[in-house]
Design an enzyme around this catalytic site. Structure first.
Site, PDB file in Angstrom:
ATOM      1  N   GLY A 217      -4.541   0.133  -8.916  1.00 46.13           N
ATOM      2  CA  GLY A 217      -5.716   0.060  -8.055  1.00 46.13           C
ATOM      3  C   GLY A 217      -5.912  -1.338  -7.490  1.00 46.13           C
ATOM      4  N   SER A 218      -7.172  -1.723  -7.347  1.00 42.52           N
ATOM      5  CA  SER A 218      -7.485  -2.968  -6.647  1.00 42.52           C
ATOM      6  C   SER A 218      -7.100  -4.238  -7.397  1.00 42.52           C
ATOM      7  CB  SER A 218      -8.977  -3.008  -6.306  1.00 42.52           C
ATOM      8  OG  SER A 218      -9.287  -2.003  -5.367  1.00 42.52           O
ATOM      9  N   THR A 219      -6.748  -4.133  -8.687  1.00 43.87           N
ATOM     10  CA  THR A 219      -6.256  -5.339  -9.360  1.00 43.87           C
ATOM     11  C   THR A 219      -4.963  -5.828  -8.711  1.00 43.87           C
ATOM     12  OG1 THR A 219      -5.077  -4.015 -11.027  1.00 43.87           O
ATOM     13  CG2 THR A 219      -7.313  -4.750 -11.583  1.00 43.87           C
TER      14      THR A 219
END
Length: 486
Positions: A217-219
């Site tokens: 995801g956004s990591t």
């Protein structure tokens, strides 16, 4: 000598030769493979008659052999129960093949390692019983307990690293299990425990920290930002990037939207630092389009994606697909499409940024001691796995990640008096389930001593960074506080 006797002599000579060849093959050529067979109960009984070495954390044995009055002579015991089960694994006569560190360091723990050869010879001469080596781990007991408590009943994993060395300070995976019933000498009880564990639909036997492979995801936007800075697509944290409400993608009629369906800044533009603060999908999708899949993949590889690691347990390989087309590159840039990673790998990403761009090789074993506590081996000097980014880029990324915690979606990772750097993530994986909640971080930002990655399965909120910030960030905060309070 008449002909029949001569022929009989030849036959007898051939039989003796065959017997000598067969015994030689069995005793020398096949000895190791036969001894390693899980079905060879004689080897297991011989091994059980020895005192197997302990696995030690913070001076306390978390796996040890206890003398008993039965044919096995020693019972493998796990005093901490579930807390270290995913690390120690188990050693069971009923199951045969050991798990976890019990498997990865079996030669040392059983006393069969080449490093213990002199000790075995001495034991043979003196008549002393051979015993295995003691393995001391890098785990910080306070950090391990904090991670276990903070993760609670959630499925997921927590990994904490010392970014300066690569030492693993905490490794927790939930759900977990109690290894003691598996090591029981009541074979019926042990077999029942193994049947329950091996068929568990929640896969409690799986060490999700190193064997669980998830979309980040956004990591992963931290990796995309690193690629943009390293390739000159952005010059610093204040560089202007596109940030429309939705990003038109080539080769498809489906656009890439922001979670709130709003632009990330006036005139459909924003800065790189603000894009990370609010986790702007369209900004990082546009960077993915400009960079292309191969540059994204190359940058991820510098952080360790694609590497085969052993800590000493084998770590599942994290990956970014090859030959990404334009829309796939945009999706990959926000940690979706087919990007997959372990929690350990994302902890390495955070640790690499914390360590000035240098990613250190992770390790779990601090030292190995013989039965009389002589040091056989100790952890080597820290080994650099790769230089992921320049020190300048690492400094810029640190500023951006600090802003995520101070001003953005990672506010729940804040620690009084300590500057924390972090990044939230929400990773979609199944349309019928909530997304995974992620958080990666390190602290103190200016002198990092710990880097943490947290994933909570199905712990996110679809279309929002709330899950990463609300669910995963407090877990990371508790682990960082435990390490920093030492």
């Amino acid at each position: 000598m008449n002909t029949p006797i001569r022929r009989l002599s030849v036959v007898i000579a051939c039989l003796f030769t065959a017997l000598l060849v067969a015994s030689t093959v069995v005793q020398f050529v096949q000895a190791k493979s036969l001894g390693a067979m899980s079905t060879n109960k004689r080897t297991l009984l011989d091994t059980y008659s020895r005192e197997r070495g302990s696995i030690v954390v913070g001076g306390q044995a978390v796996a040890k052999s206890v003398p008993v009055q039965d044919q096995y002579r020693f019972l493998r015991s796990y005093p901490a129960g579930e807390l270290y089960a995913q690390l120690t694994g188990f050693y069971s006569y009923a199951v045969g093949a050991p798990y976890g560190l019990e498997h990865a360091e079996d030669d040392l723990l059983s006393g069969d390692a080449d490093a213990l050869f002199v000790r075995r010879v001495t034991d043979l001469i003196t008549g002393r019983k051979t015993s295995g080596a003691t393995i001391e781990l890098t785990i910080d007991p306070k950090a391990q307990a904090a991670a276990d408590q903070a993760l609670g009943d959630s499925k997921g994993a927590v990994v904490a690293l010392d970014p300066r060395t690569g030492a693993i300070l905490a490794m927790v995976s939930h759900p977990t299990y109690d290894p003691n019933p598996l090591s029981s000498h009541d074979l019926g009880k042990a077999a029942k425990a193994w049947q329950s564990l091996s068929t568990d639909p929640d896969k409690a036997y799986l060490n999700r920290a190193i064997s669980g492979v998830y979309p980040p995801g956004s990591t992963f936007k931290v990796v995309t930002a690193a690629a943009a800075l390293e390739n000159g697509v952005a010059s610093d944290e204040n560089s202007t990037v596109p940030g429309p409400a939705e990003l038109d993608l080539p080769l498809t009629s489906t656009p890439l939207p922001n979670e709130d369906d709003r632009a990330c800044g006036p005139n459909d533009e924003t800065t790189l630092i603000h894009a990370l603060e609010i986790s702007c999908n369209t900004a990082f999708g546009s960077l993915g389009l400009e960079l292309g899949g191969e540059k994204l993949r190359a940058q991820a590889a510098k952080f360790g994606f694609g590497d085969s690691l052993q800590v000493p347990m084998r770590v599942a390989t994290s990956s970014v697909p090859a030959d990404l087309n334009a829309p796939q590159s945009a999706q990959a840039a926000i940690g979706q499409y087919d990007v997959r990673t372990t929690p350990l790998q994302m902890a390495m990403v955070a640790a690499g940024i914390a360590n000035g761009g240098s990613v250190m090789t992770p390790y779990l074993v601090q030292s190995v001691r013989s039965a009389n506590l002589d040091v056989i081996s100790s952890a080597p000097d820290p080994v650099e796995l790769s230089q992921a980014v320049s020190p300048e880029t690492a400094s810029t990324l640190t500023k951006m990640m600090v802003s995520v915690v101070d001003n953005g979606s990672g506010a729940r990772a804040q620690i009084n008096g300590v500057e924390v750097a972090g990044k939230t993530g929400t990773a979609q994986h199944d349309p019928k389930k909530p997304p995974h909640a992620w958080f990666i971080s390190f602290a103190p930002a200016t002198d990092p001593k710990v880097a943490v990655a947290v994933v909570v399965e199905d712990g996110g909120v679809t279309g929002s960074e709330v899950g990463g910030g609300r669910v995963a960030a407090p877990i990371a905060r508790d682990v960082m506080e435990a390490v920093l309070s030492r």
